[in-house]
Design a protein around this motif. Sequence first.
Motif, PDB file in Angstrom:
ATOM      1  N   LEU A  27       0.827  -1.200   0.000  1.00  0.00           N
ATOM      2  CA  LEU A  27       0.000   0.000   0.000  1.00  0.00           C
ATOM      3  C   LEU A  27       0.864   1.254   0.000  1.00  0.00           C
ATOM      4  O   LEU A  27       0.647   2.175  -0.794  1.00  0.00           O
ATOM      5  CB  LEU A  27      -0.937  -0.021   1.211  1.00  0.00           C
ATOM      6  CG  LEU A  27      -1.812   1.199   1.460  1.00  0.00           C
ATOM      7  CD1 LEU A  27      -2.628   1.564   0.238  1.00  0.00           C
ATOM      8  CD2 LEU A  27      -2.716   0.946   2.656  1.00  0.00           C
ATOM      9  N   LEU A  28       1.856   1.284   0.867  1.00  0.00           N
ATOM     10  CA  LEU A  28       2.749   2.441   0.916  1.00  0.00           C
ATOM     11  C   LEU A  28       3.516   2.604  -0.400  1.00  0.00           C
ATOM     12  O   LEU A  28       3.713   3.730  -0.878  1.00  0.00           O
ATOM     13  CB  LEU A  28       3.724   2.316   2.092  1.00  0.00           C
ATOM     14  CG  LEU A  28       3.073   2.447   3.473  1.00  0.00           C
ATOM     15  CD1 LEU A  28       4.059   2.055   4.569  1.00  0.00           C
ATOM     16  CD2 LEU A  28       2.559   3.866   3.692  1.00  0.00           C
ATOM     17  N   GLU A  41       0.850  10.569   9.982  1.00  0.00           N
ATOM     18  CA  GLU A  41      -0.355   9.975  10.570  1.00  0.00           C
ATOM     19  C   GLU A  41      -0.882   8.836   9.687  1.00  0.00           C
ATOM     20  O   GLU A  41      -1.216   7.757  10.179  1.00  0.00           O
ATOM     21  CB  GLU A  41      -1.437  11.039  10.739  1.00  0.00           C
ATOM     22  CG  GLU A  41      -2.730  10.522  11.314  1.00  0.00           C
ATOM     23  CD  GLU A  41      -3.813  11.590  11.379  1.00  0.00           C
ATOM     24  OE1 GLU A  41      -4.983  11.201  11.539  1.00  0.00           O
ATOM     25  OE2 GLU A  41      -3.497  12.786  11.262  1.00  0.00           O
ATOM     26  N   PHE A  42      -0.950   9.059   8.366  1.00  0.00           N
ATOM     27  CA  PHE A  42      -1.408   8.009   7.449  1.00  0.00           C
ATOM     28  C   PHE A  42      -0.426   6.844   7.430  1.00  0.00           C
ATOM     29  O   PHE A  42      -0.828   5.683   7.424  1.00  0.00           O
ATOM     30  CB  PHE A  42      -1.592   8.553   6.032  1.00  0.00           C
ATOM     31  CG  PHE A  42      -2.814   9.407   5.851  1.00  0.00           C
ATOM     32  CD1 PHE A  42      -4.049   9.027   6.363  1.00  0.00           C
ATOM     33  CD2 PHE A  42      -2.730  10.599   5.162  1.00  0.00           C
ATOM     34  CE1 PHE A  42      -5.171   9.811   6.196  1.00  0.00           C
ATOM     35  CE2 PHE A  42      -3.849  11.403   4.984  1.00  0.00           C
ATOM     36  CZ  PHE A  42      -5.065  11.010   5.499  1.00  0.00           C
ATOM     37  N   HIS A  43       0.858   7.163   7.409  1.00  0.00           N
ATOM     38  CA  HIS A  43       1.886   6.121   7.394  1.00  0.00           C
ATOM     39  C   HIS A  43       1.750   5.236   8.633  1.00  0.00           C
ATOM     40  O   HIS A  43       1.801   4.004   8.552  1.00  0.00           O
ATOM     41  CB  HIS A  43       3.271   6.761   7.330  1.00  0.00           C
ATOM     42  CG  HIS A  43       4.366   5.802   7.075  1.00  0.00           C
ATOM     43  ND1 HIS A  43       4.971   5.080   8.078  1.00  0.00           N
ATOM     44  CD2 HIS A  43       4.972   5.430   5.921  1.00  0.00           C
ATOM     45  CE1 HIS A  43       5.897   4.310   7.557  1.00  0.00           C
ATOM     46  NE2 HIS A  43       5.925   4.497   6.249  1.00  0.00           N
ATOM     47  N   THR A  67      -5.632  11.324  -3.543  1.00  0.00           N
ATOM     48  CA  THR A  67      -5.198  11.823  -2.232  1.00  0.00           C
ATOM     49  C   THR A  67      -5.242  10.663  -1.236  1.00  0.00           C
ATOM     50  O   THR A  67      -5.993   9.698  -1.434  1.00  0.00           O
ATOM     51  CB  THR A  67      -6.117  12.944  -1.698  1.00  0.00           C
ATOM     52  OG1 THR A  67      -7.410  12.395  -1.408  1.00  0.00           O
ATOM     53  CG2 THR A  67      -6.242  14.095  -2.684  1.00  0.00           C
ATOM     54  N   ALA A  68      -4.469  10.785  -0.186  1.00  0.00           N
ATOM     55  CA  ALA A  68      -4.477   9.753   0.852  1.00  0.00           C
ATOM     56  C   ALA A  68      -5.837   9.683   1.540  1.00  0.00           C
ATOM     57  O   ALA A  68      -6.282   8.602   1.931  1.00  0.00           O
ATOM     58  CB  ALA A  68      -3.374  10.017   1.872  1.00  0.00           C
ATOM     59  N   ASP A  69      -6.511  10.819   1.643  1.00  0.00           N
ATOM     60  CA  ASP A  69      -7.846  10.823   2.257  1.00  0.00           C
ATOM     61  C   ASP A  69      -8.802   9.890   1.520  1.00  0.00           C
ATOM     62  O   ASP A  69      -9.634   9.230   2.142  1.00  0.00           O
ATOM     63  CB  ASP A  69      -8.436  12.238   2.280  1.00  0.00           C
ATOM     64  CG  ASP A  69      -7.802  13.118   3.331  1.00  0.00           C
ATOM     65  OD1 ASP A  69      -7.426  12.597   4.397  1.00  0.00           O
ATOM     66  OD2 ASP A  69      -7.687  14.331   3.089  1.00  0.00           O
ATOM     67  N   GLU A  70      -8.687   9.815   0.199  1.00  0.00           N
ATOM     68  CA  GLU A  70      -9.570   8.948  -0.588  1.00  0.00           C
ATOM     69  C   GLU A  70      -9.358   7.478  -0.263  1.00  0.00           C
ATOM     70  O   GLU A  70     -10.275   6.675  -0.395  1.00  0.00           O
ATOM     71  CB  GLU A  70      -9.332   9.169  -2.082  1.00  0.00           C
ATOM     72  CG  GLU A  70      -9.798  10.496  -2.594  1.00  0.00           C
ATOM     73  CD  GLU A  70      -9.455  10.701  -4.060  1.00  0.00           C
ATOM     74  OE1 GLU A  70      -9.302   9.707  -4.793  1.00  0.00           O
ATOM     75  OE2 GLU A  70      -9.340  11.872  -4.461  1.00  0.00           O
ATOM     76  N   VAL A  71      -8.170   7.120   0.170  1.00  0.00           N
ATOM     77  CA  VAL A  71      -7.871   5.724   0.512  1.00  0.00           C
ATOM     78  C   VAL A  71      -8.636   5.299   1.752  1.00  0.00           C
ATOM     79  O   VAL A  71      -9.131   4.188   1.831  1.00  0.00           O
ATOM     80  CB  VAL A  71      -6.349   5.525   0.727  1.00  0.00           C
ATOM     81  CG1 VAL A  71      -6.043   4.131   1.231  1.00  0.00           C
ATOM     82  CG2 VAL A  71      -5.588   5.827  -0.557  1.00  0.00           C
ATOM     83  N   PHE A  72      -8.776   6.213   2.693  1.00  0.00           N
ATOM     84  CA  PHE A  72      -9.365   5.875   3.990  1.00  0.00           C
ATOM     85  C   PHE A  72     -10.836   6.257   4.118  1.00  0.00           C
ATOM     86  O   PHE A  72     -11.488   5.860   5.062  1.00  0.00           O
ATOM     87  CB  PHE A  72      -8.563   6.546   5.107  1.00  0.00           C
ATOM     88  CG  PHE A  72      -7.130   6.131   5.113  1.00  0.00           C
ATOM     89  CD1 PHE A  72      -6.752   4.867   5.493  1.00  0.00           C
ATOM     90  CD2 PHE A  72      -6.140   7.012   4.681  1.00  0.00           C
ATOM     91  CE1 PHE A  72      -5.425   4.463   5.475  1.00  0.00           C
ATOM     92  CE2 PHE A  72      -4.809   6.627   4.665  1.00  0.00           C
ATOM     93  CZ  PHE A  72      -4.461   5.358   5.057  1.00  0.00           C
ATOM     94  N   THR A  73     -11.369   7.019   3.167  1.00  0.00           N
ATOM     95  CA  THR A  73     -12.750   7.455   3.224  1.00  0.00           C
ATOM     96  C   THR A  73     -13.615   6.527   2.399  1.00  0.00           C
ATOM     97  O   THR A  73     -13.348   6.310   1.219  1.00  0.00           O
ATOM     98  CB  THR A  73     -12.885   8.904   2.668  1.00  0.00           C
ATOM     99  OG1 THR A  73     -12.023   9.752   3.415  1.00  0.00           O
ATOM    100  CG2 THR A  73     -14.308   9.392   2.785  1.00  0.00           C
ATOM    101  N   GLU A  74     -14.616   5.974   3.029  1.00  0.00           N
ATOM    102  CA  GLU A  74     -15.549   5.106   2.298  1.00  0.00           C
ATOM    103  C   GLU A  74     -16.503   5.964   1.492  1.00  0.00           C
ATOM    104  O   GLU A  74     -16.877   7.042   1.896  1.00  0.00           O
ATOM    105  CB  GLU A  74     -16.324   4.228   3.282  1.00  0.00           C
ATOM    106  CG  GLU A  74     -15.439   3.216   3.964  1.00  0.00           C
ATOM    107  CD  GLU A  74     -16.236   2.156   4.684  1.00  0.00           C
ATOM    108  OE1 GLU A  74     -17.283   1.757   4.161  1.00  0.00           O
ATOM    109  OE2 GLU A  74     -15.797   1.756   5.764  1.00  0.00           O
TER     110      GLU A  74
END
Length: 75
Positions: A27-28, A41-43, A67-74
């Motif tokens: 993922l990283l 924080e995401f790492h 964006t990293a936010d898109e990875v964690f936002t459903e």
Amino acid sequence: MDLSFYKSFMSEEIRDEGRAEGLAEGLLLILKVRGVPTTDEFHEKITNCTDPQLLRQWLNRAATATTADEVFTEG
């Protein structure tokens, strides 16, 4: 030869940890190669996650996220 350990709960936990570590590294790497910036924080969220299913979900999102936010936002 007793192979019961390989079928045990503890053995499965060890395999899950290995799967989670590999998925987190992948993922990283995907985020880095795609040029998606991540914060510490995401790492940390990624590397501390021990749920292979959740990491696979994030990995799938990372394939198209900008964006990293898109990875964690459903959604």
